[in-house]
Scaffold this motif. Structure first.
Motif, PDB file in Angstrom:
ATOM      1  N   ILE A 127     -20.309   1.398  10.388  1.00 12.61           N
ATOM      2  CA  ILE A 127     -21.024   0.178  10.765  1.00 12.61           C
ATOM      3  C   ILE A 127     -20.829  -0.902   9.707  1.00 12.61           C
ATOM      4  CG2 ILE A 127     -23.322  -0.802  11.138  1.00 12.61           C
ATOM      5  CD1 ILE A 127     -24.142   1.908  12.323  1.00 12.61           C
ATOM      6  N   GLY A 128     -20.959  -0.515   8.434  1.00 13.71           N
ATOM      7  CA  GLY A 128     -20.821  -1.484   7.348  1.00 13.71           C
ATOM      8  C   GLY A 128     -19.426  -2.018   7.182  1.00 13.71           C
ATOM      9  N   ASN A 129     -18.425  -1.251   7.627  1.00 15.73           N
ATOM     10  CA  ASN A 129     -17.040  -1.702   7.485  1.00 15.73           C
ATOM     11  C   ASN A 129     -16.774  -2.986   8.256  1.00 15.73           C
ATOM     12  OD1 ASN A 129     -14.192  -1.130   6.619  1.00 15.73           O
ATOM     13  ND2 ASN A 129     -13.885  -1.009   8.835  1.00 15.73           N
ATOM     14  N   ASP A 130     -17.485  -3.176   9.360  1.00 18.32           N
ATOM     15  CA  ASP A 130     -17.291  -4.385  10.156  1.00 18.32           C
ATOM     16  C   ASP A 130     -17.794  -5.640   9.441  1.00 18.32           C
ATOM     17  OD1 ASP A 130     -16.264  -2.807  12.183  1.00 18.32           O
ATOM     18  OD2 ASP A 130     -18.211  -2.550  13.163  1.00 18.32           O
ATOM     19  N   PHE A 131     -18.659  -5.452   8.439  1.00 21.21           N
ATOM     20  CA  PHE A 131     -19.243  -6.601   7.737  1.00 21.21           C
ATOM     21  C   PHE A 131     -18.808  -6.673   6.268  1.00 21.21           C
ATOM     22  CE2 PHE A 131     -22.094  -5.136  11.061  1.00 21.21           C
ATOM     23  CZ  PHE A 131     -22.313  -6.288  11.791  1.00 21.21           C
ATOM     24  N   LEU A 132     -17.849  -5.813   5.902  1.00 21.77           N
ATOM     25  CA  LEU A 132     -17.456  -5.718   4.497  1.00 21.77           C
ATOM     26  C   LEU A 132     -16.848  -7.017   3.990  1.00 21.77           C
ATOM     27  CD1 LEU A 132     -17.376  -3.730   2.138  1.00 21.77           C
ATOM     28  CD2 LEU A 132     -15.102  -3.035   2.882  1.00 21.77           C
ATOM     29  N   TYR A 133     -16.054  -7.678   4.809  1.00 25.40           N
ATOM     30  CA  TYR A 133     -15.356  -8.890   4.373  1.00 25.40           C
ATOM     31  C   TYR A 133     -16.090 -10.173   4.764  1.00 25.40           C
ATOM     32  CZ  TYR A 133     -11.589  -5.609   3.587  1.00 25.40           C
ATOM     33  OH  TYR A 133     -10.842  -4.540   3.136  1.00 25.40           O
ATOM     34  N   SER A 134     -17.287 -10.044   5.323  1.00 25.88           N
ATOM     35  CA  SER A 134     -18.061 -11.228   5.671  1.00 25.88           C
ATOM     36  C   SER A 134     -19.197 -11.474   4.686  1.00 25.88           C
ATOM     37  CB  SER A 134     -18.633 -11.098   7.095  1.00 25.88           C
ATOM     38  OG  SER A 134     -19.497  -9.986   7.188  1.00 25.88           O
TER      39      SER A 134
ATOM     40  N   ILE B  42     -23.870  -2.961   3.152  1.00 26.45           N
ATOM     41  CA  ILE B  42     -24.027  -2.101   4.329  1.00 26.45           C
ATOM     42  C   ILE B  42     -23.054  -0.927   4.278  1.00 26.45           C
ATOM     43  CG2 ILE B  42     -24.024  -2.042   6.857  1.00 26.45           C
ATOM     44  CD1 ILE B  42     -24.656  -4.990   6.880  1.00 26.45           C
ATOM     45  N   ALA B  43     -21.886  -1.128   3.678  1.00 29.12           N
ATOM     46  CA  ALA B  43     -20.895  -0.048   3.568  1.00 29.12           C
ATOM     47  C   ALA B  43     -20.873   0.585   2.187  1.00 29.12           C
ATOM     48  CB  ALA B  43     -19.502  -0.588   3.900  1.00 29.12           C
ATOM     49  N   ILE B  44     -21.117  -0.208   1.151  1.00 32.45           N
ATOM     50  CA  ILE B  44     -20.959   0.297  -0.217  1.00 32.45           C
ATOM     51  C   ILE B  44     -22.006   1.350  -0.566  1.00 32.45           C
ATOM     52  CG2 ILE B  44     -21.055  -0.339  -2.648  1.00 32.45           C
ATOM     53  CD1 ILE B  44     -18.473  -1.114  -1.252  1.00 32.45           C
ATOM     54  N   PHE B  45     -23.268   1.112  -0.262  1.00 32.98           N
ATOM     55  CA  PHE B  45     -24.316   2.051  -0.665  1.00 32.98           C
ATOM     56  C   PHE B  45     -24.214   3.403   0.054  1.00 32.98           C
ATOM     57  CE2 PHE B  45     -26.769  -1.926  -1.919  1.00 32.98           C
ATOM     58  CZ  PHE B  45     -26.503  -1.739  -3.269  1.00 32.98           C
ATOM     59  N   PRO B  46     -23.986   3.452   1.367  1.00 35.56           N
ATOM     60  CA  PRO B  46     -23.731   4.766   1.989  1.00 35.56           C
ATOM     61  C   PRO B  46     -22.477   5.440   1.435  1.00 35.56           C
ATOM     62  CG  PRO B  46     -24.310   3.169   3.662  1.00 35.56           C
ATOM     63  CD  PRO B  46     -24.117   2.396   2.392  1.00 35.56           C
ATOM     64  N   GLY B  47     -21.450   4.642   1.117  1.00 37.09           N
ATOM     65  CA  GLY B  47     -20.249   5.219   0.526  1.00 37.09           C
ATOM     66  C   GLY B  47     -20.510   5.839  -0.834  1.00 37.09           C
ATOM     67  N   LEU B  48     -21.322   5.168  -1.660  1.00 35.17           N
ATOM     68  CA  LEU B  48     -21.680   5.724  -2.964  1.00 35.17           C
ATOM     69  C   LEU B  48     -22.495   7.017  -2.807  1.00 35.17           C
ATOM     70  CD1 LEU B  48     -22.638   2.519  -4.995  1.00 35.17           C
ATOM     71  CD2 LEU B  48     -20.610   3.959  -5.294  1.00 35.17           C
ATOM     72  N   ALA B  49     -23.414   7.042  -1.844  1.00 39.01           N
ATOM     73  CA  ALA B  49     -24.203   8.259  -1.602  1.00 39.01           C
ATOM     74  C   ALA B  49     -23.305   9.417  -1.181  1.00 39.01           C
ATOM     75  CB  ALA B  49     -25.264   7.984  -0.532  1.00 39.01           C
ATOM     76  N   LEU B  50     -22.346   9.130  -0.311  1.00 37.16           N
ATOM     77  CA  LEU B  50     -21.401  10.171   0.117  1.00 37.16           C
ATOM     78  C   LEU B  50     -20.561  10.664  -1.057  1.00 37.16           C
ATOM     79  CD1 LEU B  50     -20.021  11.780   2.410  1.00 37.16           C
ATOM     80  CD2 LEU B  50     -18.491   9.822   2.721  1.00 37.16           C
ATOM     81  N   ALA B  51     -20.078   9.729  -1.887  1.00 38.28           N
ATOM     82  CA  ALA B  51     -19.251  10.109  -3.037  1.00 38.28           C
ATOM     83  C   ALA B  51     -20.034  10.963  -4.029  1.00 38.28           C
ATOM     84  CB  ALA B  51     -18.712   8.851  -3.726  1.00 38.28           C
TER      85      ALA B  51
END
Length: 328
Positions: free
Chosen positions: A285-292, A297-306
């Motif tokens: 979901i956050g990937n759609d808003f990453l460049y806007s 929206i994408a970074i924090f879930p990605g950090l939790a997964l990592a």
């Protein structure tokens, strides 16, 4: 004249059974605290930190319904006016949302807790299912040998030629074609677990098969055969407890791999649905808003997964070294 006397045979079998540890002088906990594995764990600061990090993340996921500031699944509490609110340290933030919100106005911190919960449940269930299937086939292949072993191992060899994600995609596509009319939100969880289990059973089967081929030629197994113990009982009660060490290592490492694979499938849109977001769904979901500009929206879930995968992998690496005397 029999090769073994009855008393000698029973003693030989009993010596190798799990319940026949004739030293119940100390409790299991005290024996564990005095073991080399526990001291090896305490000596490694990285492993201790990974264990604490894993325990913390597991508790956050387990207690998500009670510690989350908001319920991301309760549509009555969501407002589109709260969509894409930045974290509290940025301009135009809302103190109600510590890490900001996503495009539907869901609190991102609460979404991470709930998403991590779903990712862990899928990971644990798929690892357990893969272990049960792989261990069973590995025991049968190693103990029976012959054509049974050849058939099982050739199936395993064929499956190894396909990546785990491709197998999961094939299973998901086949399930959609066969059960086209089902509610995807209800059955996607079980389809995901089945596809991941079908992707990871080969490692368990090959490892258990090799260990079983070594164990079945030892005296305690031969003695069990002489006194007429059925093959199923020999495999489950006598051989299985002696081949579980490598299985624990594989299961720990596969847990991290299953979480990553689930996140990848959810990112591709064939995993958990947006109404039941896992970490992979949140990242998608956050990937759609990453460049806007709404990077959170994408970074924090990605950090939790990592963080989750890193901690589990570090524990798996330590467990592999601790259970292998050659590496200690």
């Amino acid at each position: 004249m029999p090769l073994f006397g009855n008393e000698d045979v029973k003693a030989a079998v009993a010596d190798r059974t799990p319940e026949a540890s004739a030293e119940p002088r100390r409790s299991s906990m005290s024996a564990f605290l005095d073991s080399d594995i526990f001291h090896s764990f305490l000596r490694s600061k990285v492993t201790v930190a990974a264990a604490l990090g894993t325990a913390t993340l597991f508790l956050l996921a387990l207690l998500a319904p009670w510690i989350s500031p908001h319920d991301p699944f309760d549509l009555a509490t969501l407002s589109i006016m709260d969509a894409r609110v930045p974290p509290v340290w940025m301009e135009y933030a809302d103190p109600r949302f510590l890490l900001g919100t996503d495009d539907q106005g869901r609190d991102l911190l609460s979404g991470i807790f709930y998403g991590m919960r779903i990712s862990l449940i899928v990971g644990f269930c798929s690892v357990i299912a893969a272990a049960v299937l792989g261990i069973s086939l590995g025991l049968v292949a190693g103990y029976m040998g012959g054509r049974v072993d050849a058939v099982i191992m050739r199936i395993a060899d064929i499956q190894l030629t396909f990546p785990a994600i491709l197998i999961a995609l094939l299973v998901d596509g086949a399930a959609r074609g066969i059960f086209g009319g089902i509610d995807r939100e209800v059955f996607s969880f079980w389809i995901l677990i089945f596809s991941l289990a079908l992707s990871f059973w080969v490692q368990y089967a090959r490892t258990v098969r090799g260990s079983t081929m070594v164990e079945k030629n030892k005296e305690y197994v031969q003695a069990a055969r002489v006194i007429g113990i059925p093959s199923v009982i020999i495999m489950v009660r006598h051989i299985l407890p002696n081949v579980t060490g490598p299985v624990l290592v594989i299961a720990t490492i596969n847990l991290a791999l299953a979480i990553v694979t689930e996140a990848t499938l959810s990112f591709l849109g064939v995993g958990m649905p947006p109404t039941q977001p896992s970490l992979g769904t949140l990242i998608s979901i956050g990937n759609d808003f990453l460049y806007s500009g709404e990077w959170w929206i994408a970074i924090f879930p990605g950090l939790a997964l990592a963080l989750l995968v890193l901690n589990v992998n570090l524990l798996g690496d330590w467990l592999r070294d601790a259970l292998n005397p050659k590496l200690r």
